[in-house]
Design an enzyme around this catalytic site. Structure first.
Site, PDB file in Angstrom:
ATOM      1  N   ASP A  51       0.839  -1.197   0.000  1.00 41.24           N
ATOM      2  CA  ASP A  51       0.000   0.000   0.000  1.00 41.24           C
ATOM      3  C   ASP A  51       0.874   1.247   0.000  1.00 41.24           C
ATOM      4  O   ASP A  51       1.832   1.335   0.775  1.00 41.24           O
ATOM      5  CB  ASP A  51      -0.885  -0.024   1.253  1.00 41.24           C
ATOM      6  CG  ASP A  51      -2.040   0.923   1.131  1.00 41.24           C
ATOM      7  OD1 ASP A  51      -3.194   0.471   1.144  1.00 41.24           O
ATOM      8  OD2 ASP A  51      -1.789   2.154   1.013  1.00 41.24           O
ATOM      9  N   PHE A  73      -0.969   6.427 -10.167  1.00 40.46           N
ATOM     10  CA  PHE A  73      -2.361   6.140 -10.550  1.00 40.46           C
ATOM     11  C   PHE A  73      -3.218   5.722  -9.358  1.00 40.46           C
ATOM     12  O   PHE A  73      -4.434   5.652  -9.488  1.00 40.46           O
ATOM     13  CB  PHE A  73      -2.397   4.985 -11.566  1.00 40.46           C
ATOM     14  CG  PHE A  73      -1.737   5.296 -12.873  1.00 40.46           C
ATOM     15  CD1 PHE A  73      -2.388   6.048 -13.830  1.00 40.46           C
ATOM     16  CD2 PHE A  73      -0.446   4.854 -13.141  1.00 40.46           C
ATOM     17  CE1 PHE A  73      -1.772   6.347 -15.041  1.00 40.46           C
ATOM     18  CE2 PHE A  73       0.171   5.145 -14.348  1.00 40.46           C
ATOM     19  CZ  PHE A  73      -0.489   5.892 -15.296  1.00 40.46           C
ATOM     20  N   ASN A  92      -7.017   7.543   1.482  1.00 37.63           N
ATOM     21  CA  ASN A  92      -6.327   6.827   0.405  1.00 37.63           C
ATOM     22  C   ASN A  92      -5.657   7.795  -0.568  1.00 37.63           C
ATOM     23  O   ASN A  92      -4.502   7.600  -0.953  1.00 37.63           O
ATOM     24  CB  ASN A  92      -7.337   5.952  -0.337  1.00 37.63           C
ATOM     25  CG  ASN A  92      -6.669   4.916  -1.218  1.00 37.63           C
ATOM     26  OD1 ASN A  92      -5.692   4.302  -0.824  1.00 37.63           O
ATOM     27  ND2 ASN A  92      -7.179   4.740  -2.416  1.00 37.63           N
ATOM     28  N   TYR A 141     -14.126  13.386  -4.240  1.00 38.13           N
ATOM     29  CA  TYR A 141     -13.149  12.855  -5.192  1.00 38.13           C
ATOM     30  C   TYR A 141     -12.383  13.999  -5.864  1.00 38.13           C
ATOM     31  O   TYR A 141     -11.143  14.031  -5.850  1.00 38.13           O
ATOM     32  CB  TYR A 141     -13.855  11.986  -6.242  1.00 38.13           C
ATOM     33  CG  TYR A 141     -12.963  11.606  -7.400  1.00 38.13           C
ATOM     34  CD1 TYR A 141     -11.768  10.934  -7.176  1.00 38.13           C
ATOM     35  CD2 TYR A 141     -13.307  11.951  -8.713  1.00 38.13           C
ATOM     36  CE1 TYR A 141     -10.934  10.592  -8.240  1.00 38.13           C
ATOM     37  CE2 TYR A 141     -12.475  11.611  -9.776  1.00 38.13           C
ATOM     38  CZ  TYR A 141     -11.291  10.942  -9.526  1.00 38.13           C
ATOM     39  OH  TYR A 141     -10.465  10.624 -10.570  1.00 38.13           O
ATOM     40  N   PHE A 169     -10.426  13.373 -18.621  1.00 37.01           N
ATOM     41  CA  PHE A 169     -11.875  13.427 -18.781  1.00 37.01           C
ATOM     42  C   PHE A 169     -12.344  11.964 -18.694  1.00 37.01           C
ATOM     43  O   PHE A 169     -11.880  11.252 -17.815  1.00 37.01           O
ATOM     44  CB  PHE A 169     -12.220  14.236 -20.038  1.00 37.01           C
ATOM     45  CG  PHE A 169     -12.071  15.733 -19.732  1.00 37.01           C
ATOM     46  CD1 PHE A 169     -10.815  16.271 -19.417  1.00 37.01           C
ATOM     47  CD2 PHE A 169     -13.164  16.568 -19.641  1.00 37.01           C
ATOM     48  CE1 PHE A 169     -10.670  17.608 -19.041  1.00 37.01           C
ATOM     49  CE2 PHE A 169     -13.032  17.908 -19.272  1.00 37.01           C
ATOM     50  CZ  PHE A 169     -11.791  18.426 -18.969  1.00 37.01           C
ATOM     51  N   ASN A 170     -13.238  11.463 -19.517  1.00 38.02           N
ATOM     52  CA  ASN A 170     -13.737  10.098 -19.272  1.00 38.02           C
ATOM     53  C   ASN A 170     -12.931   9.059 -20.046  1.00 38.02           C
ATOM     54  O   ASN A 170     -12.979   9.047 -21.274  1.00 38.02           O
ATOM     55  CB  ASN A 170     -15.220  10.018 -19.624  1.00 38.02           C
ATOM     56  CG  ASN A 170     -16.051  10.687 -18.553  1.00 38.02           C
ATOM     57  OD1 ASN A 170     -15.918  11.881 -18.346  1.00 38.02           O
ATOM     58  ND2 ASN A 170     -16.853   9.922 -17.859  1.00 38.02           N
ATOM     59  N   LEU A 190     -19.796   4.086 -17.287  1.00 39.18           N
ATOM     60  CA  LEU A 190     -20.804   3.971 -18.338  1.00 39.18           C
ATOM     61  C   LEU A 190     -20.447   2.943 -19.421  1.00 39.18           C
ATOM     62  O   LEU A 190     -21.250   2.049 -19.710  1.00 39.18           O
ATOM     63  CB  LEU A 190     -21.032   5.351 -18.978  1.00 39.18           C
ATOM     64  CG  LEU A 190     -22.117   5.367 -20.048  1.00 39.18           C
ATOM     65  CD1 LEU A 190     -23.479   5.098 -19.434  1.00 39.18           C
ATOM     66  CD2 LEU A 190     -22.118   6.695 -20.791  1.00 39.18           C
TER      67      LEU A 190
END
Ligand code: UDP
Length: 332
Positions: A51, A73, A92, A141, A169-170, A190
């Site tokens: 961790d 990441f 975290n 977040y 972005f997504n 999604l």
């Protein structure tokens, strides 16, 4: 010399690990496997399970391997969950980054490429969103990612750290070939949800809010192919190595698609019927997020190659249809 990839067994991190190896670099992966998958890691990657918040563990990694640069990441990354569990996100994300930076500085490692998010902008005043837009996160977040960016800024002044923060972005799609891809449990994103519905793994897709101020009432997002996203990370590592200054860049396709448009595109790509249901809005979701990625193109020389939604969905579909159970214990 190695590149440390923290969170390298996750969806996005594992694509970075594979591309580093493609380029002849030596990735050293740290991951606690809470949401990551050991099976996503190629044989050439060195892997330490642990961790990022564990100081001794991180110190040992820096002692054992000669790390030249870091890619970060590891984070919790779900808007809706963060609204329900804010302290878990601060622990975290913010504390994890604090320990990483402490141990990097102790080890004399200066360069970090950091995964940030469009969620730092909150509900934007204007689209496309440039890096100069005000930051006003609507969720814990987004707040934690903004705090992490600021932590790096202050560490630059105090300790000479150099960072590139990439505001995603997504992210969607998968490495062509279908060996690695997106596998979350539970899945909330999604594109994989639509494709699970196309596979018959779920009954359908629920559209979360149809009363947004957009042409069809559903949220508009800017979808970027994970392979293009990672290409920008490798260019950012190179940029830092050449002495480029710390900076922040948006990474998106500069085009927006509504939830309903994405479902339609997935029907085209898969040829499957995808049942759709109406649902309530999800807490923390802005109506419209579209990036201006001009700065990344100009400064890093980045050019997305696979980022049209049909290619993105096709590559994701290739992964999902070849691996309907995700990693499921598979070894590659
Ligand atoms: N969304 C949806 N149904 C789902 C999951 C997501 O309508 O089952 C919508 C969500 O409200 C958002 C968009 O799809 O507008 C993208 O959501 P995702 O969770 O993939 O990414 P985010 O925008 O939260 O980073």
């Amino acid at each position: 010399m190695s590149v440390l990839v923290v969170g390298g067994a996750g969806y996005i991190g594992s694509h970075a690990v594979h591309q580093l190896l493609d380029q002849g670099k030596q990735p050293v992966v740290v991951d606690n496997l809470l949401t990551g998958h050991r099976e996503s890691l190629p044989k050439g990657a060195v892997f330490y399970e642990g961790d990022v918040r564990d100081r001794e563990f991180m110190r040992n990694v820096f002692k054992r391997k000669r790390i030249r640069q870091v890619m970060m990441f590891a984070a919790h990354s779900l808007v809706g969950e963060s609204v329900k569990k804010p302290l878990q996100y601060y622990d975290n994300n913010v504390f994890g980054t604090q320990v990483l930076l402490e141990t990097m500085i102790e080890a004399g490692v200066r360069d970090i490429v950091f995964s940030s998010t469009a969620a730092v902008y909150g509900e934007p005043e204007e689209v496309p969103i440039t890096e100069a837009a005000p930051t006003a996160p609507k969720s814990p977040y987004g707040e934690t990612k903004l705090a992490m960016e600021k932590m790096m800024k202050w560490c630059e002044k105090a300790h000479g750290l150099r960072y590139i923060s990439l505001r995603y972005f997504n992210v969607a799609g998968a490495r062509p070939g279908g060996l690695i891809g997106e596998d979350h449990n539970p899945e909330t994103h999604l594109v994989p949800i639509i494709l699970e519905a196309a596979l018959g793994k779920r009954e359908g897709i629920t559209v979360l809010g149809e009363d947004y101020p957009t042409p069809d009432g559903t949220c508009i997002r800017d979808y970027i192919h994970v392979e293009d996203l990672i290409a920008a990370h490798l260019q950012a590592l190179h940029y830092l190595k050449k002495g480029g200054p710390s900076d922040i860049f948006n990474l998106g396709s500069s085009e927006g698609f509504s939830v309903k448009e994405m479902i339609e595109a997935a029907r085209d790509v898969t040829g499957k019927d995808i049942p759709v249901h109406s649902g309530e809005r999800r807490a923390g979701d802005p109506a419209r997020l579209i990036a201006s990625s001009e700065k990344a193109k100009k400064v890093l020389g980045w050019e997305p190659k696979r980022t049209d939604i049909h290619t993105t969905i096709k590559d994701a579909w290739n992964w999902h249809s070849k691996n309907p159970q995700g990693y499921g214990g598979r070894l590659i």
